[in-house]
Design a protein around this motif. Structure first.
Motif, PDB file in Angstrom:
ATOM      1  N   ILE A 194       9.991  28.794  74.941  1.00  0.00           N
ATOM      2  CA  ILE A 194       8.826  29.570  74.524  1.00  0.00           C
ATOM      3  C   ILE A 194       7.565  28.704  74.633  1.00  0.00           C
ATOM      4  O   ILE A 194       6.534  29.132  75.145  1.00  0.00           O
ATOM      5  N   ARG A 195       7.684  27.457  74.202  1.00  0.00           N
ATOM      6  CA  ARG A 195       6.532  26.555  74.290  1.00  0.00           C
ATOM      7  C   ARG A 195       6.060  26.415  75.745  1.00  0.00           C
ATOM      8  O   ARG A 195       4.886  26.527  76.062  1.00  0.00           O
ATOM      9  N   THR A 198       4.513  29.653  77.374  1.00  0.00           N
ATOM     10  CA  THR A 198       3.222  30.104  76.865  1.00  0.00           C
ATOM     11  C   THR A 198       2.106  29.079  77.101  1.00  0.00           C
ATOM     12  O   THR A 198       1.008  29.241  76.606  1.00  0.00           O
TER      13      THR A 198
END
Ligand code: PHE
Length: 467
Positions: A194-195, A198
Motif C-alpha cells: 500500500i505504501r 500510493t
C-alpha cells in the motif's frame, strides 16, 4: 510402514511451514529485479504459466515421495524400491548444505540492515554503497579491506536462532515459528504494498508491471523465469521430500501443493508490485538492479525519499528477515533429519555441529565478497576453467548444476521409475480422488524433465546464470 516419525500438528502448520520454506529471499529480492529485466508483464505472464505447469507437478511428486517413503531425502528412493536413485537424494542434501552456508550469511546481512534502519538510517542514506561495502569489509574511500567482524557476528546470531528452532523439533519449533512468522510476513507485505502503490509517481511502475512487451518474450526470459520458479518453490533440494515425510496420510497433497505454490507466487508477485513502482517513483527505472547490491544499496535511495522511510525500511528488512529465517530453517531440517535417521545421532548436538560447520564455511562466502581474495574454481564450455570469487563459485555450483540435477532426478524417478501411478496412489491415500492423472503424468514425464535439461544445457554451454 511403521510410523514413529515426527508429524505436523495441523494442516495449517504444514502449509505455513512449506510456504515458509518457499517464500524466501528469492521472492522478495530476486523476483522483482528479474521481473523488471524480463519486461514486467511479459515475465509475470510466463512465470504464472510455469508455476502450475512445471512447478506444481514437481512439488506434488516430491511431497508424495516423502510421504510414501516416510524417510529422509537420501533413503526415500531406496525405501520405494529404487536404491539407484540415492544419488538424487545426495545431490539434494548437498545443495541444501551448500545453500545454507551462504543463505544464512545473507540472513545475517539482512539482520544487520534491520538493525541499521532501526538505529542509524541516516548513516545508510548518507552513503548507501559505502555502507554496504563497509559491512562486507571494504573501505572504498581508503581502498583498504578488513575482516568484517560485525556482520559475521550477525550471521552467527541468525544461524543460532535457526538452530534453536530446529532443536525444538518439527511441531514445537518449525511449525510454531512459521505460525507466527508467516502471518507477520503477509501483514508487512500488504502494508508495504500500500505504501509503495500510493507514492506519487508510482503509476509508471505499476503500468510497467502490467504491460506486456512482446520483444521481451524470449527463450532467455523464459529460462530465467523457469529457474527462478524452481528456486522460489524450494524444489530440487531435499526440502519438500523431508517436509512431505512429516505429513499424515489423511492430508490432501494435491490441495496442499496448490496452496503452497499459490502462496509463494502471490508473495513474489506482490513483492514485484511493491518494489518496482517504489523504485520507479523514487529513483526512476535506472534504479532497478539485481542481486544483493539492489536489495541493500538501491533501496536505501527509495526509503530515503519516501515519507516515513526509515520506518518502512525497517519493516522491509524485517520482512526479508522472516522470509530468510523460515527458508533457512527448512534447509537445516532437511540436512539434520537425514543425519539423525541415517547415523542415529541426536537432534540437538547434530544441529549444533552442522550449524557451526555451515556458519564457518559461510564466513568464506561473506569474506570473499570483498574482504579477502578467496577464489573458487569453475568450468563451463563457453569460458573453460575460470576462478571466480569463492562466493560466486558457490552460487554457480548450486544454481546452475546441482538444483537442476536433483530436480531432474526427482522427475525421472516420479515419471519413469516409481511411475505416476504410484504418485497418484499416494495422493489418493487420504480418500481423495485426484482428477488430473493423465495431465500430471504428461507433465512429469515429458514437460518438466525437458525444461530442466534445457536449463542445465544453457548453464553449462553458455556460462550464463539463470537463477
Ligand atoms: N525458496 C527459497 C527462496 O525463494 C529459497 C530456498 C531454497 C529455501 C531452497 C529453501 C530451500 O528464497
Amino acid at each position: 510402514m511403521e510410523n514413529n516419525r515426527a508429524q505436523w500438528g495441523s494442516k495449517l502448520g504444514f502449509i505455513l511451514a512449506a510456504a515458509g520454506s518457499a517464500v524466501g529471499l528469492g521472492n522478495i529480492w530476486k523476483f522483482p529485479g528479474k521481473a523488471f529485466e524480463g519486461g514486467g508483464g511479459a515475465f509475470l505472464l510466463m512465470y504464472l504459466l510455469i508455476v502450475p505447469l512445471i512447478g506444481m507437478p514437481c512439488m506434488l511428486s516430491e511431497l508424495a515421495i516423502g510421504r510414501a517413503a516416510q524417510s529422509n531425502v537420501v533413503d526415500s528412493f531406496g525405501r520405494l524400491g529404487h536404491k539407484g536413485y540415492a544419488w538424487t537424494g545426495w545431490v539434494g542434501w548437498s545443495v541444501a548444505f551448500i545453500i545454507t552456508c551462504y543463505y544464512s550469511h545473507v540472513g545475517g546481512w539482512v539482520l544487520r540492515y534491520t538493525v541499521s534502519y532501526a538505529v542509524e538510517s541516516g548513516k545508510v542514506y548518507a552513503d548507501p554503497l559505502g555502507y554496504f561495502y563497509n559491512m562486507l569489509g571494504y573501505d572504498a574511500a581508503a581502498g583498504s579491506t578488513f575482516i568484517p567482524w560485525p556482520v559475521l557476528i550477525f550471521a552467527a546470531l541468525f544461524m543460532a536462532v535457526c538452530c534453536f528452532i530446529i532443536i525444538k523439533g518439527v511441531e514445537g519449533g518449525i511449525e510454531r515459528f512459521n505460525k507466527i512468522g508467516m502471518p507477520a510476513l503477509f501483514v508487512i507485505l500488504v502494508v508495504l504494498l500500500i505504501r509503495a502503490a500510493t507514492l506519487p509517481g508510482a503509476a509508471p511502475g505499476l503500468k510497467y508491471m502490467l504491460s506486456i512487451d512482446a520483444s521481451k518474450v524470449t527463450p532467455q526470459t523464459f529460462l530465467i523465469a523457469l529457474s527462478q520458479a524452481f528456486y522460489s518453490l524450494s524444489l530440487g533440494m531435499a526440502i519438500m521430500i523431508t517436509y512431505g515425510s512429516y505429513l499424515p496420510r489423511t492430508e490432501n497433497i494435491a490441495r496442499n501443493t496448490f496452496m503452497v505454490c499459490t502462496m509463494d507466487t502471490l508473495v513474489a508477485v506482490i513483492a514485484g508490485f511493491m518494489v518496482i513502482p517504489a523504485v520507479f517513483a523514487t529513483l526512476g527505472p535506472e534504479g532497478v538492479g539485481k542481486g544483493g547490491g539492489f536489495a541493500f544499496v538501491s533501496l536505501a535511495g527509495v526509503f530515503q525519499q519516501m515519507p516515513g522511510g526509515a520506518f518502512f525500511g525497517f519493516l522491509f528488512y524485517l520482512l526479508l528477515l522472516f522470509a530468510a529465517l523460515t527458508s533457512t530453517i527448512s534447509l537445516i531440517e532437511g540436512i539434520v533429519a537425514f543425519l539423525i535417521e541415517r547415523k542415529g545421532w541426536r537432534r540437538t548436538p547434530t544441529t549444533i555441529a552442522v550449524g557451526l560447520i555451515m556458519f564457518l564455511i559461510g564466513c568464506l562466502y561473506t569474506c570473499s565478497q570483498a574482504a579477502l581474495p578467496i577464489k573458487g574454481i569453475w568450468f563451463d564450455f563457453k569460458n573453460g576453467i575460470t576462478y571466480p570469487a569463492f562466493c560466486d563459485a558457490m552460487e554457480f555450483l548450486t544454481d546452475r548444476i546441482m538444483i537442476p540435477v536433483c530436480a531432474l532426478g526427482c522427475c525421472l524417478f516420479a515419471g519413469w521409475s516409481w511411475t505416476p501411478q504410484n504418485v497418484v496412489a499416494e495422493v489418493e491415500q487420504g480418500g481423495i480422488k485426484f482428477g488430473l492423472v493423465k495431465f500430471y503424468s504428461f507433465l512429469i514425464k515429458f514437460v518438466a524433465p525437458a525444461a530442466i535439461i534445457v536449463i542445465l544445457a544453457v548453464s553449462l554451454f553458455t556460462g550464463t546464470t539463470l537463477s
